[in-house]
Design a protein around this motif. Structure first.
Motif, mmCIF file in Angstrom:
data_model
loop_
_atom_site.group_PDB
_atom_site.id
_atom_site.type_symbol
_atom_site.label_atom_id
_atom_site.label_comp_id
_atom_site.label_asym_id
_atom_site.label_seq_id
_atom_site.Cartn_x
_atom_site.Cartn_y
_atom_site.Cartn_z
ATOM 1 N N SER A 37 37.072 41.996 43.698
ATOM 2 C CA SER A 37 37.846 40.887 44.239
ATOM 3 C C SER A 37 39.289 41.297 44.530
ATOM 4 O O SER A 37 39.826 42.235 43.939
ATOM 5 C CB SER A 37 37.840 39.714 43.253
ATOM 6 N N VAL A 38 39.903 40.559 45.454
ATOM 7 C CA VAL A 38 41.332 40.681 45.722
ATOM 8 C C VAL A 38 42.030 39.516 45.022
ATOM 9 O O VAL A 38 41.699 38.352 45.278
ATOM 10 C CB VAL A 38 41.628 40.639 47.233
ATOM 11 N N VAL A 39 42.960 39.814 44.148
ATOM 12 C CA VAL A 39 43.749 38.789 43.464
ATOM 13 C C VAL A 39 45.113 38.720 44.141
ATOM 14 O O VAL A 39 45.750 39.756 44.362
ATOM 15 C CB VAL A 39 43.892 39.099 41.966
ATOM 16 N N VAL A 40 45.535 37.522 44.490
ATOM 17 C CA VAL A 40 46.818 37.336 45.172
ATOM 18 C C VAL A 40 47.803 36.743 44.180
ATOM 19 O O VAL A 40 47.674 35.585 43.774
ATOM 20 C CB VAL A 40 46.672 36.436 46.410
ATOM 21 N N ASP A 177 37.634 35.194 57.675
ATOM 22 C CA ASP A 177 36.243 34.734 57.593
ATOM 23 C C ASP A 177 36.086 33.461 56.779
ATOM 24 O O ASP A 177 35.037 32.824 56.796
ATOM 25 C CB ASP A 177 35.335 35.839 57.031
ATOM 26 N N SER A 178 37.152 33.071 56.065
ATOM 27 C CA SER A 178 37.123 31.830 55.287
ATOM 28 C C SER A 178 38.066 30.770 55.829
ATOM 29 O O SER A 178 38.130 29.660 55.288
ATOM 30 C CB SER A 178 37.476 32.119 53.819
ATOM 31 N N GLY A 179 38.811 31.103 56.911
ATOM 32 C CA GLY A 179 39.738 30.147 57.499
ATOM 33 C C GLY A 179 40.879 29.772 56.579
ATOM 34 O O GLY A 179 41.360 28.635 56.602
ATOM 35 N N VAL A 180 41.374 30.726 55.776
ATOM 36 C CA VAL A 180 42.419 30.446 54.786
ATOM 37 C C VAL A 180 43.615 31.354 55.035
ATOM 38 O O VAL A 180 43.455 32.559 55.276
ATOM 39 C CB VAL A 180 41.891 30.662 53.352
ATOM 40 N N LEU A 181 44.802 30.765 54.972
ATOM 41 C CA LEU A 181 46.059 31.505 55.020
ATOM 42 C C LEU A 181 46.870 31.129 53.790
ATOM 43 O O LEU A 181 47.241 29.975 53.609
ATOM 44 C CB LEU A 181 46.844 31.175 56.292
ATOM 45 N N LEU A 182 47.125 32.113 52.924
ATOM 46 C CA LEU A 182 47.878 31.897 51.694
ATOM 47 C C LEU A 182 49.342 32.226 51.955
ATOM 48 O O LEU A 182 49.669 33.343 52.355
ATOM 49 C CB LEU A 182 47.314 32.782 50.580
#
Length: 219
Positions: A37-40, A177-182
């Protein structure tokens, strides 16, 4: 009460921030990937990082492979030393700042001395003391992978430097691919000890990111 990960969309999960504003703990995102996983953001302390790790395990998510900093501020990076076997990724400007932060003699005594010298540091440094009941094993971890403008990780997660007045290294993290911008804290005003009376949210930056999203930049 035990906090758990919340599913945002696609392969993106969210560990929420602490609602107590005196306990400065921002949210942490987890982007699941079979290769790791990538943790932000790392959490504001090793203790906070371990809570996120426990929530990941409970949710059945793969262990972290990459740890991405949205910017260098303490509440986003101080948990990094508790993330095992990860590659830490961050903007080059933040890496430079954190390399200097490594050399500070972090302790409760040091925090008190800094506040005495500059009382405007009080809210931030008291929150740091609250987050760190013990300094044993603590270390600030600068990024091992640095970038300037943009970087795409092997799992398709896109990092883009946007800067701004909150932190010069502010980075947004897109998961197309998830339509998310953090967004991290990129649109926030400067930290309290640097803030002027007329400082506010960076509305122009928010509008620009929304325009780019509508044009399909982040799906």
């Amino acid at each position: 009460m035990r906090v758990s990960l919340r599913h945002l969309a696609g392969r993106v999960w969210w560990y929420p921030h602490d609602e107590d504003h005196d306990n400065v703990q921002g949210g942490v995102a987890v982007i699941a990937d079979d290769a790791g996983s990538v943790v932000v953001d790392a959490g504001n302390s090793p203790r906070a990082a371990r809570r996120v790790q426990a929530a990941m395990e409970a949710a059945g998510l793969p262990p972290a492979r990459h740890l991405v900093y949205t910017h260098h501020h303490w509440d986003h990076v101080w948990g990094a030393c508790a993330w095992p076997d990860v590659e830490v990724v961050g903007h080059r400007a933040g890496a430079r700042i954190l390399a200097a932060e490594v050399r500070r003699p972090w302790s409760h005594q040091y925090l008190r001395g800094e506040v005495e010298a500059n009382p405007r540091l009080g809210p931030s440094f008291r929150a740091r003391a609250w987050a760190m009941p013990s300094w044993e094993g603590f270390a600030i971890i600068p990024p091992q992978i640095e970038f300037d403008d943009a970087l795409t990780l092997p799992c398709g997660v896109e990092l883009r430097h946007v800067g701004g007045r909150h932190a010069e290294d502010s980075t947004v993290v897109a998961v197309p691919d998830s339509g998310v911008l953090l967004l991290g804290d990129c649109f926030y005003p400067p930290p309290f000890h640097l803030r002027e009376p007329d400082d506010g949210y960076a509305v122009d930056l928010i509008e620009r990111l929304l325009d780019e999203a509508e044009l399909g930049r982040y799906e």
